[in-house]
Design an enzyme around this catalytic site. Structure first.
Site, mmCIF file in Angstrom:
data_model
loop_
_atom_site.group_PDB
_atom_site.id
_atom_site.type_symbol
_atom_site.label_atom_id
_atom_site.label_comp_id
_atom_site.label_asym_id
_atom_site.label_seq_id
_atom_site.Cartn_x
_atom_site.Cartn_y
_atom_site.Cartn_z
ATOM 1 N N GLU A 294 0.889 -1.167 0.000
ATOM 2 C CA GLU A 294 0.000 0.000 0.000
ATOM 3 C C GLU A 294 0.918 1.205 0.000
ATOM 4 O O GLU A 294 1.672 1.426 0.954
ATOM 5 C CB GLU A 294 -0.922 -0.012 1.218
ATOM 6 C CG GLU A 294 -2.140 0.890 1.054
ATOM 7 C CD GLU A 294 -1.960 2.250 1.689
ATOM 8 O OE1 GLU A 294 -1.633 3.185 0.920
ATOM 9 O OE2 GLU A 294 -2.126 2.389 2.886
ATOM 10 N N CYS A 328 -2.007 8.783 3.479
ATOM 11 C CA CYS A 328 -1.989 8.466 2.055
ATOM 12 C C CYS A 328 -3.344 8.760 1.419
ATOM 13 O O CYS A 328 -3.447 8.914 0.209
ATOM 14 C CB CYS A 328 -1.580 7.022 1.823
ATOM 15 S SG CYS A 328 -2.534 5.829 2.777
#
Length: 522
Positions: A294, A328
């Protein structure tokens, strides 16, 4: 404690209401306790052995750089190898433990964490620079991961009952999910508890053993989690805690022939490097290593002229500046249609200027960025932004004995600029104007990333088209683009945002297992 029976529906851990005086005082007491423990020394955990090294990682409070949170022993390659051999040996027994028993360790850890929720949150306030709400949400998510993945492993272990294979005459056929082996877990610093817990617990409840290399800026909170699982009775060697240098320990373990998988959350650059190194076959390696990554994001919010403009502006500011934009999923871009551009920009300016910057332990809405490297990087991007757009708010360092930066907004920014294309990972928002909602979506899609996004509109036809055409792993309508909940919003992105591994989703544990079909003739 919640009932953890597997036939009960999963319920997300509630967030703490700090407007209530008793909750506020409980957090203040937890912070005071954390402050009384500053400067302690923390050891490596390799099997049952606690190892102290001369080399250390020094964890510093980003909100008050005079305070050392802790001194954490630092692994080298020889200790990483020792941890690998320990994990390999432990795997031979751990993989045979029934799924329900493995899950019970997670349930026990969740109960312990819930009982000490404020202590874990307080440590993140001091070590990571989160305010009360951000730290509390991090801890709640960690508890959710423990319980959700525990239930999921039990469900997968009963897959033949719940999803039986097609029956044929004369055979008994079964499908089981078995563990992979030894994995390397490399979590990020921005969710130093939740993501660390999620990545680690998913791997171990699936029957794997792991080498946990926490982020060097937040190793103490990771150590607190490992100690909690030890208290819950997890056998030694299932999780081996080995903080260390990415270049030395991280690369060594990524290329190790006995590493079966690497689970990573962090930047695009590091993720791509891990993927490249893992793709090379080392002598003695008998599998293709699995990489679960990720990575970064350049997330955006699109607002059309039919939207609730107050709600859109509030969502943009919350998504851009929650935890100083160090997510993020944070909104670092906004695209607003021409006819309401000035209105929305005005609302964003008012909300941004209202964000006071200060010590996380005093619960300011905006705190520090994580360290000096991040501080310098964000300030450099702000200077770049001054030549790429018009500065609306912020634009400089903020006062305080830490890494404080004013929440910063640039407007009238062209989509091909660095400000619009590169991940900054700090409190910087770039706003662009679009002639209409379709152009706004085109601008939103013009990125190498694809993690989160939001579309604000009250037109059902436009919403339907946006849901189809906005290219990201997590798309929200008429709400902020941060704040995914375990089991509610399985989280992971497209393109350079990673491998689209959906953390907190019903297929996540499959990434840590391999399916074995067995057939027996009657």
């Amino acid at each position: 404690m919640r009932n953890v029976a597997t036939n009960n529906p999963f319920v997300n851990e509630p967030f703490t209401d700090y407007s209530l005086e008793e909750n506020k005082k409980a957090m203040e007491a937890a912070i005071a306790k954390t402050k009384s423990e500053l400067g302690r020394h923390y050891q490596l955990h390799i099997g049952a052995e606690k190892v102290t090294t001369e080399a250390q990682i020094i964890s510093v409070n980003p909100g008050n750089t005079n305070e050392i949170v802790g001194y954490v022993s630092k692994a080298d390659r020889s200790l990483a190898e020792k941890a690998m051999q320990t994990a390999l040996e432990t795997f031979e027994t751990w993989k045979k433990m029934p799924a329900r028993e493995r899950a019970d360790y997670l349930f026990k850890a969740a109960a312990l964490m819930r009982a000490r929720k404020h202590e874990f949150s307080a440590l993140m306030i001091v070590e990571a620079g989160k305010n009360y709400a951000e730290a509390d949400a991090d801890t709640a998510e960690a508890i959710d991961f423990l319980e959700f993945y525990g239930r999921e492993m039990i469900r997968l272990s009963r897959i033949n009952e719940t999803q039986p294979l097609v029956s044929i005459t004369g055979e008994d056929n079964h499908l089981t999910y078995i563990p992979l082996g030894v994995g390397v877990i490399i979590p990020p610093w921005n969710f130093p508890l939740a993501i660390c817990v999620g990545m680690t617990s998913a791997a171990v409840v699936s029957g794997n053993t792991v080498l946990l290399k926490p982020a060097s800026t937040t190793p103490v909170i990771a150590h607190k989690f490992v100690s909690l699982l030890e208290e819950a009775g997890l056998p030694p060697g299932v999780i081996n805690f080995i903080p260390g240098s990415g270049a030395e320990v991280g690369d060594y373990l990524t290329t190790h022939p006995k590493t079966r998988f690497i689970s990573f959350t962090g930047s695009k650059e590091v993720g791509l490097r891990i993927n490249k190194l893992a793709a090379e076959t080392a002598p003695g390696q008998i599998w293709i290593k699995r990489v679960i990554a990720e990575m970064g994001g350049k997330d955006g919010i699109v607002v059309d002229e039919t939207a609730n403009l107050d709600a859109a502006a509030a969502a943009i500011v919350a998504s851009a500046f929650g935890f100083q934009g160090q997510k993020c999923s944070a909104c670092s871009r906004a695209y607003i249609v021409e006819s309401v551009y000035d209105q929305v920009v005005g609302k964003i300016e008012v909300l941004t200027r209202a964000l006071a910057v200060g010590l996380p332990e005093q619960n300011y809405p905006a705190g520090p960025v994580i360290d000096k490297a991040s501080y310098d990087k964000v300030l450099e991007y702000i200077e770049i932004g001054k030549s790429e757009g018009k500065l609306l708010a912020g634009g400089a360092a903020a006062e305080g004995n830490g890494y404080y930066i004013q929440p910063t907004v640039f407007i009238d920014v062209d989509n091909k600029t660095r400000l619009m294309q590169e991940e900054i990972f700090g409190p910087v928002l770039a706003i662009g104007r679009a002639k209409d909602w379709r152009e706004a979506i085109e601008l939103y899609n013009d990125t190498e990333f694809g993690l989160t996004g939001s579309f604000f509109s009250t037109d059902d036809d436009r919403i339907a088209e946006a849901l189809e055409t906005m290219h990201c792993g997590n798309l929200y309508v008429n709400r902020k683009c941060t704040g995914a909940l375990v089991g509610v919003h399985p989280f992971g992105g497209f393109n350079m945002s990673g491998t689209d591994s959906k953390a907190g989703g019903y297929d996540y544990l499959l990434l840590f297992t391999q399916a074995k079909a067995a057939s027996r003739k009657k």
